[in-house]
Design an enzyme around this catalytic site. Sequence first.
Site, PDB file in Angstrom:
ATOM      1  N   PHE A  19      43.553  18.013  16.213  1.00 43.48           N
ATOM      2  CA  PHE A  19      44.573  18.892  15.372  1.00 43.48           C
ATOM      3  C   PHE A  19      43.531  19.776  14.744  1.00 43.48           C
ATOM      4  O   PHE A  19      42.476  19.762  14.766  1.00 43.48           O
ATOM      5  CB  PHE A  19      45.248  17.921  14.363  1.00 43.48           C
ATOM      6  N   SER A 241      39.690  14.395   4.641  1.00 42.26           N
ATOM      7  CA  SER A 241      39.530  13.741   5.506  1.00 42.26           C
ATOM      8  C   SER A 241      41.008  13.413   6.394  1.00 42.26           C
ATOM      9  O   SER A 241      41.982  13.429   5.614  1.00 42.26           O
ATOM     10  CB  SER A 241      38.857  12.453   5.466  1.00 42.26           C
ATOM     11  N   LYS A 242      40.858  13.428   7.654  1.00 38.35           N
ATOM     12  CA  LYS A 242      42.279  13.272   8.260  1.00 38.35           C
ATOM     13  C   LYS A 242      42.814  11.547   8.226  1.00 38.35           C
ATOM     14  O   LYS A 242      43.934  11.444   8.332  1.00 38.35           O
ATOM     15  CB  LYS A 242      41.911  13.546   9.725  1.00 38.35           C
ATOM     16  N   ARG A 243      41.940  10.969   7.663  1.00 42.10           N
ATOM     17  CA  ARG A 243      42.271   9.608   7.624  1.00 42.10           C
ATOM     18  C   ARG A 243      43.469   9.493   6.390  1.00 42.10           C
ATOM     19  O   ARG A 243      44.241   8.838   6.245  1.00 42.10           O
ATOM     20  CB  ARG A 243      41.405   8.696   7.449  1.00 42.10           C
ATOM     21  N   ARG A 244      42.667  10.152   5.168  1.00 42.36           N
ATOM     22  CA  ARG A 244      43.519   9.959   3.940  1.00 42.36           C
ATOM     23  C   ARG A 244      44.573  11.238   3.630  1.00 42.36           C
ATOM     24  O   ARG A 244      45.391  10.761   2.941  1.00 42.36           O
ATOM     25  CB  ARG A 244      42.717   9.824   2.804  1.00 42.36           C
TER      26      ARG A 244
END
Length: 465
Positions: A19, A241-244
């Site tokens: 992405f 960050s893509k996680r959060r």
Amino acid sequence: MDVTGSRPRFRFAPSPTGFFHVGGARTALFNWALAKRLGGTFVLRIEDTDEARNRPEWTQGIIDALAWLGISTEDETFEGPFFQSESNEAHLAAAEKLVTAGAAYYCAMSPEEIAERAKLEGVTGYGGWSRDLGTGPGPGHVLRFRVPDGTTVVHDLVRGEVRFDNSVIEDFVLLRGNGSPVFNLANVVDDMSMGITHVVRAEEHLPNTPKQQMLWDALGIPTPTWGHVPVLVNEQRKKLSKRRDKVALEQYRAEGFLADAMVNYLMTLGWSAGDDQEIRPWSEIQELFRLEDVNLSPAFFDVKKLSAFNGEYIRMMSTEELVEACGHWVPAHWDRTRLDAIAPHIQPRLITFADVPQLIDFIFEPVVIDEESWSKVMSAEFSVDILHEATSAYANASEWSADHLKALLEDVMQPFGMKLGKAQAPIRVAVTGRTVGPPLFESLDVLGREETLDRLQSAAQRLGQ
RNA sequence: GCCCCCAUCGUCUAGCGGCCUAGGACAUCACCCUUUCAAGGUGACGGCACGGGUUCGAAUCCCGUUGGGGGUGCCA
């Protein structure tokens, strides 16, 4: 490609991750603005050295995202995409050159051995223990750069001079145990062979810069101009960050944000033209943008403000543009003529285009009465009376237009001594199902006499029970 | 731990020694307008992290403290 000219060459070197990160978008935009204004080139290089990050479709995603931002592969300023993995030979050749020059050496120590010895000696990291062992290449042997004594000074267009004491930089790896080149080497060699003159990237790369600069020096090529821009952070002030965090550009696009608004907003993060104006077209931004004017501290990516920009851009659209854009966000079977008629009325009410369907669905689909709205409005006795009288007035309306429908309701409400705001409520709930929505009379106008009357009568019927 | 970077309203920023009793935007609140909700208009709230210097004069320069961030991979 022209790598010898005096024209500046910028580059954007994302690694494919599936992405497109909004932070990457901003970095790309910074490079693009510079390349455009300076008559230079914007080179796209996909850093796919790590096999785990190597999927063709990821690359297309990057290209599509860039195009959405206005960075088109068709543009004469654009060059690429190039793939890091394809210049493997050049990376290896450079490594060989460094070995020959004595600037790099092989090391047979495994990570475990290094950790063990470091612990033993009370140091952190690798202590250059294999420097003068004369180890040759071989399976499991990594190639390391022999970091020279002294100080490395990085001249950064954004931050000024940044000094690093070489003694705190360990002999970093150039080639992995399997012989493949590592980021620092590949990155530098690619920049060299592509004739990159300006490396503009996020601040997280600043610690890499002295290492890379030493590589440029060891390979005997003048270093590029560096520019490290601050990172984008979340509400907790941590790097996005893509996680959060919601960082995918594609997602914002899917949620109905305009590319122009996104681009404009992104450019205000860490940069300002120096005046009091934030909203301005890309053509102006491109002329005004200076690396020297970029801020030094991390900026919070604020969706609230992005939304404000988006609303602002929506309101700046012409009716034609607006209708066109709305068309992409509603079901295909919705009547175009009605959409054209109602679009201007929702313009000041939109934050993103994703809001469109729920705002005007009652015009195209059977009305769904929101029970809360119904009981709130219809419980008032005068509301019931107003509804009944307006229904008969509308049934006999000589003309079906917003103005006339408004005038008729004003006549009806007069004996009740109420304001239009109150009197329109029961009509609104009966016809749209809710208490809020686009201007009522304009909506009725678009809905048409028959459908309006039907809904008014259904409502009256329901009340009669 | 070590290295590096940073520090103006809640947020994004203007400010680069006197024009600053610090300006704008978003958010928040109030009022106006009003056909609900918005939009628009007006206004309010709110900040130079702290301590030392330098200077006639410091948000602006220097040092320190504190706080935050980034990096510290045979990831990029």
